[in-house]
Design a protein around this motif. Structure first.
Motif, PDB file in Angstrom:
ATOM      1  N   LEU A  17      21.316  38.423  -3.021  1.00  0.00           N
ATOM      2  CA  LEU A  17      21.306  37.573  -1.839  1.00  0.00           C
ATOM      3  C   LEU A  17      19.882  37.362  -1.338  1.00  0.00           C
ATOM      4  O   LEU A  17      19.529  36.262  -0.911  1.00  0.00           O
ATOM      5  N   ALA A  18      19.069  38.420  -1.358  1.00  0.00           N
ATOM      6  CA  ALA A  18      17.676  38.314  -0.909  1.00  0.00           C
ATOM      7  C   ALA A  18      16.853  39.398  -1.591  1.00  0.00           C
ATOM      8  O   ALA A  18      17.373  40.450  -1.960  1.00  0.00           O
ATOM      9  N   ARG A  38      14.520  37.625   5.633  1.00  0.00           N
ATOM     10  CA  ARG A  38      14.660  36.564   4.638  1.00  0.00           C
ATOM     11  C   ARG A  38      16.102  36.091   4.482  1.00  0.00           C
ATOM     12  O   ARG A  38      16.355  34.975   4.059  1.00  0.00           O
ATOM     13  N   LEU A  39      17.053  36.959   4.811  1.00  0.00           N
ATOM     14  CA  LEU A  39      18.459  36.545   4.758  1.00  0.00           C
ATOM     15  C   LEU A  39      18.742  35.454   5.777  1.00  0.00           C
ATOM     16  O   LEU A  39      19.487  34.525   5.498  1.00  0.00           O
ATOM     17  N   GLY A  40      18.141  35.611   6.965  1.00  0.00           N
ATOM     18  CA  GLY A  40      18.353  34.622   8.021  1.00  0.00           C
ATOM     19  C   GLY A  40      19.825  34.431   8.315  1.00  0.00           C
ATOM     20  O   GLY A  40      20.589  35.388   8.380  1.00  0.00           O
ATOM     21  N   ASP A  41      20.223  33.181   8.446  1.00  0.00           N
ATOM     22  CA  ASP A  41      21.633  32.878   8.718  1.00  0.00           C
ATOM     23  C   ASP A  41      22.263  32.133   7.538  1.00  0.00           C
ATOM     24  O   ASP A  41      23.175  31.346   7.708  1.00  0.00           O
ATOM     25  N   ARG A  42      21.784  32.418   6.334  1.00  0.00           N
ATOM     26  CA  ARG A  42      22.289  31.739   5.136  1.00  0.00           C
ATOM     27  C   ARG A  42      23.671  32.216   4.722  1.00  0.00           C
ATOM     28  O   ARG A  42      24.346  31.550   3.950  1.00  0.00           O
ATOM     29  N   PHE A  43      24.100  33.366   5.204  1.00  0.00           N
ATOM     30  CA  PHE A  43      25.392  33.926   4.804  1.00  0.00           C
ATOM     31  C   PHE A  43      26.204  34.232   6.061  1.00  0.00           C
ATOM     32  O   PHE A  43      26.249  35.375   6.522  1.00  0.00           O
ATOM     33  N   THR A  68      20.055  40.962  14.590  1.00  0.00           N
ATOM     34  CA  THR A  68      20.961  40.376  13.609  1.00  0.00           C
ATOM     35  C   THR A  68      22.412  40.548  14.067  1.00  0.00           C
ATOM     36  O   THR A  68      22.707  41.409  14.890  1.00  0.00           O
ATOM     37  N   HIS A 122      14.400  36.433  -9.265  1.00  0.00           N
ATOM     38  CA  HIS A 122      15.296  35.280  -9.091  1.00  0.00           C
ATOM     39  C   HIS A 122      15.669  34.670 -10.437  1.00  0.00           C
ATOM     40  O   HIS A 122      16.836  34.318 -10.670  1.00  0.00           O
TER      41      HIS A 122
END
Length: 139
Positions: A17-18, A38-43, A68, A122
């Motif tokens: 995920l990150a 780096r995860l932010g709100d992507r999930f 978070t 990645h």
């Protein structure tokens, strides 16, 4: 070449995920902040994070709670003297590190820049996921 630490956030299947790669002189708790940022709100469905005992400490726990929407759960080691036991949920990320270690460029720290190592991680995970998608189901 100085040492490096790799911090990964993976899902329950071990898929990336990150990722954050930083110098080894940075504390694990600081690296965790870096990768979680780096995860932010992507999930948006992400609710709980399991972490190793190396991430124990009030600074990280308080920061995760304040900054978070996730719950941080530290996986504790069993009682001393009880022999070897697989720690629940920790093996998932350890298995991902093993998958990455099978790639020659990631088996050792060949790269000069941490960003290059992150790019190779990645690329390796993309290849792993593509191989899984390309498999034909057995009858």
């Amino acid at each position: 070449m100085t040492g490096r630490k790799r911090h990964l956030v993976v899902d329950t299947q071990g898929l990336l995920l990150a990722v954050a790669v930083h110098p080894a002189d940075l504390q694990d708790r600081d690296g965790a902040r870096w990768v979680l940022t780096r995860l932010g709100d992507r999930f948006p469905r992400l609710q709980r994070l399991w972490a190793d005992a190396g991430y124990t400490g009030p600074q990280l726990g308080d920061w995760v709670q304040e900054a978070t929407p996730w719950d941080l759960e530290i996986v504790r080691h069993p009682e001393p003297g009880s022999g070897f036991r697989v720690l629940p949920r920790r093996w998932v990320v350890e298995r991902t590190f093993a998958w990455l270690g099978r790639y020659r460029r990631l088996s050792k720290d060949y790269e000069v820049l941490p960003e290059t190592t992150e790019a190779w991680i990645h690329a390796a995970m993309t290849g792993l996921m593509l191989r899984r998608l390309a498999r034909t189901p057995s009858s």
